[in-house]
Design a protein around this motif. Structure first.
Motif, mmCIF file in Angstrom:
data_model
loop_
_atom_site.group_PDB
_atom_site.id
_atom_site.type_symbol
_atom_site.label_atom_id
_atom_site.label_comp_id
_atom_site.label_asym_id
_atom_site.label_seq_id
_atom_site.Cartn_x
_atom_site.Cartn_y
_atom_site.Cartn_z
ATOM 1 N N PHE A 94 37.904 53.397 66.066
ATOM 2 C CA PHE A 94 39.285 52.989 65.853
ATOM 3 C C PHE A 94 39.760 53.555 64.516
ATOM 4 O O PHE A 94 38.987 53.647 63.557
ATOM 5 C CB PHE A 94 39.400 51.461 65.843
ATOM 6 N N ALA A 135 42.665 52.743 61.833
ATOM 7 C CA ALA A 135 43.713 51.746 61.585
ATOM 8 C C ALA A 135 43.668 51.236 60.154
ATOM 9 O O ALA A 135 42.726 51.495 59.398
ATOM 10 C CB ALA A 135 43.538 50.575 62.553
ATOM 11 N N TYR A 171 49.701 51.696 67.580
ATOM 12 C CA TYR A 171 49.595 50.352 68.149
ATOM 13 C C TYR A 171 49.646 49.294 67.059
ATOM 14 O O TYR A 171 49.301 49.541 65.901
ATOM 15 C CB TYR A 171 48.313 50.191 68.984
ATOM 16 N N GLU A 179 48.341 45.282 66.496
ATOM 17 C CA GLU A 179 47.377 44.331 67.054
ATOM 18 C C GLU A 179 47.395 43.054 66.241
ATOM 19 O O GLU A 179 47.302 43.082 65.007
ATOM 20 C CB GLU A 179 45.974 44.940 67.040
ATOM 21 N N THR A 229 47.060 43.458 71.713
ATOM 22 C CA THR A 229 47.509 44.768 71.270
ATOM 23 C C THR A 229 48.691 45.263 72.096
ATOM 24 O O THR A 229 48.732 45.057 73.313
ATOM 25 C CB THR A 229 46.361 45.790 71.367
ATOM 26 N N PHE A 233 50.974 48.984 72.534
ATOM 27 C CA PHE A 233 51.021 50.405 72.223
ATOM 28 C C PHE A 233 52.466 50.909 72.301
ATOM 29 O O PHE A 233 53.240 50.472 73.153
ATOM 30 C CB PHE A 233 50.138 51.193 73.196
ATOM 31 N N GLY A 285 47.473 50.837 63.917
ATOM 32 C CA GLY A 285 46.567 51.966 64.065
ATOM 33 C C GLY A 285 47.123 53.098 64.894
ATOM 34 O O GLY A 285 48.194 52.994 65.498
ATOM 35 N N ALA A 301 46.614 55.922 68.038
ATOM 36 C CA ALA A 301 46.013 56.031 69.368
ATOM 37 C C ALA A 301 46.190 57.463 69.845
ATOM 38 O O ALA A 301 47.187 58.120 69.530
ATOM 39 C CB ALA A 301 46.663 55.055 70.347
ATOM 40 N N PRO A 319 42.902 53.284 71.804
ATOM 41 C CA PRO A 319 42.828 53.138 70.355
ATOM 42 C C PRO A 319 41.548 53.684 69.738
ATOM 43 O O PRO A 319 41.493 53.907 68.535
ATOM 44 C CB PRO A 319 42.920 51.621 70.165
ATOM 45 N N SER A 320 40.509 53.879 70.547
ATOM 46 C CA SER A 320 39.247 54.427 70.046
ATOM 47 C C SER A 320 39.068 55.834 70.603
ATOM 48 O O SER A 320 39.071 56.040 71.817
ATOM 49 C CB SER A 320 38.072 53.535 70.468
#
Length: 200
Positions: free
Chosen positions: A67, A69, A96, A98, A107, A109, A154, A156, A162-163
């Motif tokens: 991630f 962020a 995003y 969260e 979360t 997006f 974070g 995306a 997100p990861s």
């Protein structure tokens, strides 16, 4: 008088008293904000911030599969709260927000290339507002759960992704983080080393 949304006939903008609980709302490079697999370019000259100055920060992903962020813990909150931030696309189009509370993350997006909301957790009241020059104000509102709550913003690589593996150079622009108690986000309240209150 509020002319937002392309209105030709304005309306009065009437808001209740609110407190921005997030310190250093425009200084994302400050140690107050935890950086997870990101670096911050503060007060970038690559773009003007929503006020027309060079106050925006660029959040840049590291070359890590994880991630990417910034976040901040706020202890135990009760009742409805709203997170908001101004964001503008750079190399990354998706950002995003969260609201992590207890052991559960909620979360939403946002696609900054066309100003739309992507995947959003059930119970999140997500909103995206166009502020011009590529800037959008993103917000989510929901009731806090039990346990420590976190403000997370974070990058995306795509909707609901997100990861991912970062390249060390891509990112997006952020400005004006806000956490306030209430079921909807109100006008931005700048902060430095303490919470700031705006009267009704």
């Amino acid at each position: 008088l509020d002319y937002s949304g392309g209105a030709t006939c304005p309306k009065l903008l009437l808001e209740p008293q609110r407190i921005n609980l997030a310190f250093y709302s425009e200084q994302l490079d400050n140690a107050y904000w935890t950086k997870s697999n990101t670096t911050i370019t503060a007060n970038t000259s690559a773009t003007l911030d929503p006020t027309g100055a060079n106050g925006a920060d660029k959040i840049v992903e590291t070359a890590t599969t994880a991630f990417h962020a910034i976040e901040r813990a706020f202890g135990t909150l009760s009742g409805s709260h709203s997170l908001s931030v101004f964001a503008k696309a750079a190399e990354r189009n998706y950002v995003y927000l969260e609201f992590f509370t207890g052991a559960t993350s909620f979360t939403s997006f946002f696609d900054l290339s066309n100003g739309t909301i992507g995947t959003s957790a059930a119970g999140n009241n997500a909103k995206i507002e166009n502020y011009g020059n590529g800037w959008y104000r993103l917000s989510i509102s929901r009731a806090a759960g039990s346990g420590t709550s976190f403000f997370v913003a974070g990058l995306a690589s795509a909707d609901n992704t997100p990861s991912y593996t970062g390249n060390g150079t891509s990112g997006a622009f952020l400005y004006g983080c806000q956490l306030e108690e209430g079921s909807y986000a109100t006008s931005y309240i700048p902060t430095l080393s303490a919470a700031s209150t705006r009267g009704a």
